[in-house]
Design an enzyme around this catalytic site. Sequence first.
Site, PDB file in Angstrom:
ATOM      1  N   GLY A   1     111.160  35.757  56.113  1.00  0.00           N
ATOM      2  CA  GLY A   1     110.055  36.336  55.344  1.00  0.00           C
ATOM      3  C   GLY A   1     108.682  35.899  55.801  1.00  0.00           C
ATOM      4  O   GLY A   1     107.684  36.126  55.117  1.00  0.00           O
TER       5      GLY A   1
ATOM      6  N   GLU B   1     117.741  30.605  50.459  1.00  0.00           N
ATOM      7  CA  GLU B   1     117.064  30.635  49.149  1.00  0.00           C
ATOM      8  C   GLU B   1     117.975  30.061  48.067  1.00  0.00           C
ATOM      9  O   GLU B   1     117.509  29.423  47.123  1.00  0.00           O
ATOM     10  CB  GLU B   1     116.622  32.075  48.835  1.00  0.00           C
ATOM     11  CG  GLU B   1     115.421  32.469  49.690  1.00  0.00           C
ATOM     12  CD  GLU B   1     115.348  33.943  50.057  1.00  0.00           C
ATOM     13  OE1 GLU B   1     115.994  34.781  49.401  1.00  0.00           O
ATOM     14  OE2 GLU B   1     114.625  34.259  51.025  1.00  0.00           O
TER      15      GLU B   1
ATOM     16  N   GLU C   1     120.046  31.766  60.332  1.00  0.00           N
ATOM     17  CA  GLU C   1     118.734  32.148  59.818  1.00  0.00           C
ATOM     18  C   GLU C   1     117.835  30.911  59.769  1.00  0.00           C
ATOM     19  O   GLU C   1     117.899  30.135  58.797  1.00  0.00           O
ATOM     20  CB  GLU C   1     118.857  32.724  58.411  1.00  0.00           C
ATOM     21  CG  GLU C   1     119.739  33.951  58.325  1.00  0.00           C
ATOM     22  CD  GLU C   1     119.407  34.802  57.099  1.00  0.00           C
ATOM     23  OE1 GLU C   1     119.118  35.987  57.280  1.00  0.00           O
ATOM     24  OE2 GLU C   1     119.420  34.276  55.974  1.00  0.00           O
TER      25      GLU C   1
ATOM     26  N   HIS D   1     122.919  31.484  51.397  1.00  0.00           N
ATOM     27  CA  HIS D   1     121.589  31.873  51.851  1.00  0.00           C
ATOM     28  C   HIS D   1     120.616  30.714  51.598  1.00  0.00           C
ATOM     29  O   HIS D   1     120.732  29.997  50.604  1.00  0.00           O
ATOM     30  CB  HIS D   1     121.116  33.139  51.116  1.00  0.00           C
ATOM     31  CG  HIS D   1     119.877  33.703  51.727  1.00  0.00           C
ATOM     32  ND1 HIS D   1     118.624  33.213  51.430  1.00  0.00           N
ATOM     33  CD2 HIS D   1     119.707  34.680  52.641  1.00  0.00           C
ATOM     34  CE1 HIS D   1     117.739  33.886  52.154  1.00  0.00           C
ATOM     35  NE2 HIS D   1     118.365  34.774  52.889  1.00  0.00           N
TER      36      HIS D   1
ATOM     37  N   ASN E   1     119.793  42.615  53.430  1.00  0.00           N
ATOM     38  CA  ASN E   1     119.814  41.758  52.243  1.00  0.00           C
ATOM     39  C   ASN E   1     118.587  42.115  51.401  1.00  0.00           C
ATOM     40  O   ASN E   1     117.478  41.707  51.718  1.00  0.00           O
ATOM     41  CB  ASN E   1     119.776  40.287  52.699  1.00  0.00           C
ATOM     42  CG  ASN E   1     119.629  39.331  51.528  1.00  0.00           C
ATOM     43  OD1 ASN E   1     119.793  39.713  50.373  1.00  0.00           O
ATOM     44  ND2 ASN E   1     119.308  38.074  51.836  1.00  0.00           N
ATOM     45  N   TRP E   2     118.826  42.890  50.356  1.00  0.00           N
ATOM     46  CA  TRP E   2     117.698  43.402  49.567  1.00  0.00           C
ATOM     47  C   TRP E   2     117.099  42.331  48.650  1.00  0.00           C
ATOM     48  O   TRP E   2     116.073  42.565  48.026  1.00  0.00           O
ATOM     49  CB  TRP E   2     118.145  44.605  48.730  1.00  0.00           C
ATOM     50  CG  TRP E   2     118.602  45.798  49.524  1.00  0.00           C
ATOM     51  CD1 TRP E   2     118.594  45.942  50.896  1.00  0.00           C
ATOM     52  CD2 TRP E   2     119.141  47.025  49.006  1.00  0.00           C
ATOM     53  NE1 TRP E   2     119.090  47.169  51.249  1.00  0.00           N
ATOM     54  CE2 TRP E   2     119.433  47.864  50.098  1.00  0.00           C
ATOM     55  CE3 TRP E   2     119.414  47.489  47.722  1.00  0.00           C
ATOM     56  CZ2 TRP E   2     119.977  49.140  49.947  1.00  0.00           C
ATOM     57  CZ3 TRP E   2     119.953  48.757  47.559  1.00  0.00           C
ATOM     58  CH2 TRP E   2     120.233  49.576  48.663  1.00  0.00           C
ATOM     59  N   LYS E   3     117.780  41.215  48.512  1.00  0.00           N
ATOM     60  CA  LYS E   3     117.304  40.143  47.612  1.00  0.00           C
ATOM     61  C   LYS E   3     117.056  40.731  46.215  1.00  0.00           C
ATOM     62  O   LYS E   3     117.810  41.593  45.780  1.00  0.00           O
ATOM     63  CB  LYS E   3     116.086  39.448  48.213  1.00  0.00           C
ATOM     64  CG  LYS E   3     116.361  39.002  49.661  1.00  0.00           C
ATOM     65  CD  LYS E   3     115.332  38.091  50.245  1.00  0.00           C
ATOM     66  CE  LYS E   3     115.719  37.752  51.674  1.00  0.00           C
ATOM     67  NZ  LYS E   3     114.814  36.803  52.317  1.00  0.00           N
TER      68      LYS E   3
ATOM     69  N   SER F   1     112.921  37.523  59.904  1.00  0.00           N
ATOM     70  CA  SER F   1     111.865  38.413  60.405  1.00  0.00           C
ATOM     71  C   SER F   1     112.354  39.330  61.532  1.00  0.00           C
ATOM     72  O   SER F   1     111.597  39.629  62.461  1.00  0.00           O
ATOM     73  CB  SER F   1     110.630  37.604  60.828  1.00  0.00           C
ATOM     74  OG  SER F   1     110.101  36.914  59.700  1.00  0.00           O
TER      75      SER F   1
ATOM     76  N   GLY G   1     116.115  40.937  55.763  1.00  0.00           N
ATOM     77  CA  GLY G   1     115.517  40.975  54.431  1.00  0.00           C
ATOM     78  C   GLY G   1     114.440  42.048  54.361  1.00  0.00           C
ATOM     79  O   GLY G   1     114.716  43.220  54.080  1.00  0.00           O
ATOM     80  N   GLY G   2     113.202  41.666  54.636  1.00  0.00           N
ATOM     81  CA  GLY G   2     112.055  42.562  54.454  1.00  0.00           C
ATOM     82  C   GLY G   2     112.237  43.943  55.067  1.00  0.00           C
ATOM     83  O   GLY G   2     111.988  44.965  54.409  1.00  0.00           O
TER      84      GLY G   2
HETATM   85  P1  PGA Z   1     113.617  38.446  56.416  1.00  0.00           P
HETATM   86  O1  PGA Z   1     114.828  37.804  55.543  1.00  0.00           O
HETATM   87  O2  PGA Z   1     114.215  39.503  57.301  1.00  0.00           O
HETATM   88  O3  PGA Z   1     112.691  39.026  55.365  1.00  0.00           O
HETATM   89  O4  PGA Z   1     113.002  37.331  57.171  1.00  0.00           O
HETATM   90  C1  PGA Z   1     116.074  37.540  56.144  1.00  0.00           C
HETATM   91  C2  PGA Z   1     117.014  36.957  55.118  1.00  0.00           C
HETATM   92  O5  PGA Z   1     116.561  36.198  54.243  1.00  0.00           O
HETATM   93  O6  PGA Z   1     118.225  37.222  55.147  1.00  0.00           O
END
Ligand code: PGA
Length: 257
Positions: A175, A100, A169, A98, A12-14, A214, A235-236
């Site tokens: 993150g 966010e 999640e 998600h 997930n590149w956001k 993470s 994500g990251g």
């Molecule tokens: P993260 O994000 O790997 O940076 O914790 C995961 C996500 O939001 O899908």
Amino acid sequence: MNPSRRPLICGNWKMNHGGPSGVELAMAVARLAKAYPRVDLAVAPPFTALAACAHECEAANVAVAAQDLHPGASGAFTGEVSGPMLRDAGCTWVIVGHSERRQRFGDTDAWVAEKAAAALSHGLSPIVCVGEKLAEREAGTTLTVVKVQVDAVVDVLAGATQPVAIAYEPVWAIGTGKNATPADAEEVHAAIRGWLHDRSPGLAARTRILYGGSLKGDNAPGLLGCANVDGGLIGGASLDAVAFGAIAQAAQAIAAG
Ligand code: PGA
């Protein structure tokens, strides 16, 4: 992981890599796919890079996911993108709910269910995100909170004829560099599997339940090795092909037994 389900590793590149750097990253992930044939790889670029990334991914069998959609097919919804548009751009998956989006853009359980249903009706597979906040974990209400989120979509998912996934999640792990322990993740994943089973044993057997929060190369063997963890939403560590590849490698090793 259960051998009856292929692991799904989705980046997930956001709001990153929306232009040429995204195309380069998609090309690198397409190369990774050849090395990890037991794993389904997917990337979720921003809307602006979807079509270009899909072009790079198609031949390598890397799936392209959108990060969100509007439930309508078309109309006066300034700034929104619909399921048919995502199909046209080459997507086969779409992330919905998600944290966010839930926290910052007002996505409710009902709206997430509507998005998941719209995705399926337009031929897209949803990855429905669920997870508790830190205060909820500390209050001991994790399973109660996650059950409400899963209950909101279980009928929608049960009616699907295409693949579906749920991503657990924990919000406090996204993150932050603080991942859930394998035991904590497995407890929630097993509970989700059980709720799906209560609705339909077939739904429980075919739904991939991904862990997100993470996830990295060094914690991937433990987390992806849990019985009810069928892959990851990353994500990251998905923003760099080497870091993403380390997670794919862990999934491949587990899937290969
Ligand atoms: P993260 O994000 O790997 O940076 O914790 C995961 C996500 O939001 O899908």
